[in-house]
Design a protein around this motif. Structure first.
Motif, PDB file in Angstrom:
ATOM      1  N   LEU A  82      -2.190 -24.605 -10.453  1.00 29.37           N
ATOM      2  CA  LEU A  82      -2.921 -23.951  -9.269  1.00 29.37           C
ATOM      3  C   LEU A  82      -4.107 -23.195  -9.755  1.00 29.37           C
ATOM      4  O   LEU A  82      -4.399 -22.643 -10.670  1.00 29.37           O
ATOM      5  N   HIS A  83      -5.437 -23.558  -9.128  1.00 29.99           N
ATOM      6  CA  HIS A  83      -6.771 -23.200  -9.384  1.00 29.99           C
ATOM      7  C   HIS A  83      -6.540 -21.686  -8.840  1.00 29.99           C
ATOM      8  O   HIS A  83      -5.925 -21.260  -7.746  1.00 29.99           O
ATOM      9  N   TYR A  84      -6.940 -20.573  -9.573  1.00 28.32           N
ATOM     10  CA  TYR A  84      -7.088 -19.214  -9.308  1.00 28.32           C
ATOM     11  C   TYR A  84      -7.605 -18.708  -7.999  1.00 28.32           C
ATOM     12  O   TYR A  84      -7.105 -17.734  -7.601  1.00 28.32           O
ATOM     13  N   GLU A  89      -6.492 -21.960  -4.814  1.00 28.26           N
ATOM     14  CA  GLU A  89      -4.938 -22.286  -4.973  1.00 28.26           C
ATOM     15  C   GLU A  89      -4.616 -23.629  -4.638  1.00 28.26           C
ATOM     16  O   GLU A  89      -3.580 -24.153  -4.479  1.00 28.26           O
ATOM     17  N   ARG A 127      -3.973 -27.547  -6.265  1.00 27.43           N
ATOM     18  CA  ARG A 127      -3.555 -27.899  -7.500  1.00 27.43           C
ATOM     19  C   ARG A 127      -4.446 -28.674  -8.325  1.00 27.43           C
ATOM     20  O   ARG A 127      -5.241 -29.656  -7.746  1.00 27.43           O
ATOM     21  N   THR A 134       3.903 -24.577 -10.938  1.00 29.00           N
ATOM     22  CA  THR A 134       3.236 -23.264 -10.473  1.00 29.00           C
ATOM     23  C   THR A 134       2.626 -22.376 -11.344  1.00 29.00           C
ATOM     24  O   THR A 134       2.610 -21.159 -10.886  1.00 29.00           O
ATOM     25  N   TRP A 176      -0.760 -20.677 -12.973  1.00 29.36           N
ATOM     26  CA  TRP A 176      -2.172 -20.378 -12.496  1.00 29.36           C
ATOM     27  C   TRP A 176      -3.170 -20.680 -13.634  1.00 29.36           C
ATOM     28  O   TRP A 176      -2.873 -20.440 -14.689  1.00 29.36           O
ATOM     29  N   ALA A 220      -7.003 -20.221 -14.699  1.00 29.32           N
ATOM     30  CA  ALA A 220      -8.064 -19.222 -14.422  1.00 29.32           C
ATOM     31  C   ALA A 220      -8.845 -19.117 -15.671  1.00 29.32           C
ATOM     32  O   ALA A 220      -8.354 -19.570 -16.808  1.00 29.32           O
TER      33      ALA A 220
END
Length: 92
Positions: A11-13, A16, A18, A40, A42, A44
């Motif tokens: 997930l992109h920080y 959110e 994908r 799931t 993150w 970043a």
């Protein structure tokens, strides 16, 4: 795709969403694409703390931190080196 490439989905920080990140063995990011899957984690950018609180026995957050204090303490630290006994005696 080259077998040496690394791929991770997460997930992109900020958004959110994908995403899929592909990078080379030397650490360079090759691509950021929309991702699929159920992971799931993150993803970043790395964080670097550039705050400097002190070092070498100095606390830069303490008072008094004047030029003369810093100079005297620097000389005191140097004076503990061999051959500086006279200077050390003058400071004490």
């Amino acid at each position: 795709m080259d077998s040496q490439r690394c791929v991770r989905t997460g997930l992109h920080y900020a958004s959110e969403e994908r995403i899929q990140v592909t990078w080379s063995p030397d650490g360079r990011i090759d691509s950021l694409l929309p991702g699929e899957g159920e992971e799931t984690i993150w993803i970043a950018p790395g964080l670097i703390d550039l705050q400097i609180n002190g070092g070498y026995g100095y606390d830069l957050n303490s008072l008094p931190l004047t030029f003369m204090y810093f100079l005297k303490e620097s000389i005191r630290n140097i004076s503990y080196q061999p051959g500086f006994q006279i200077l050390n005696d003058c400071l004490n």
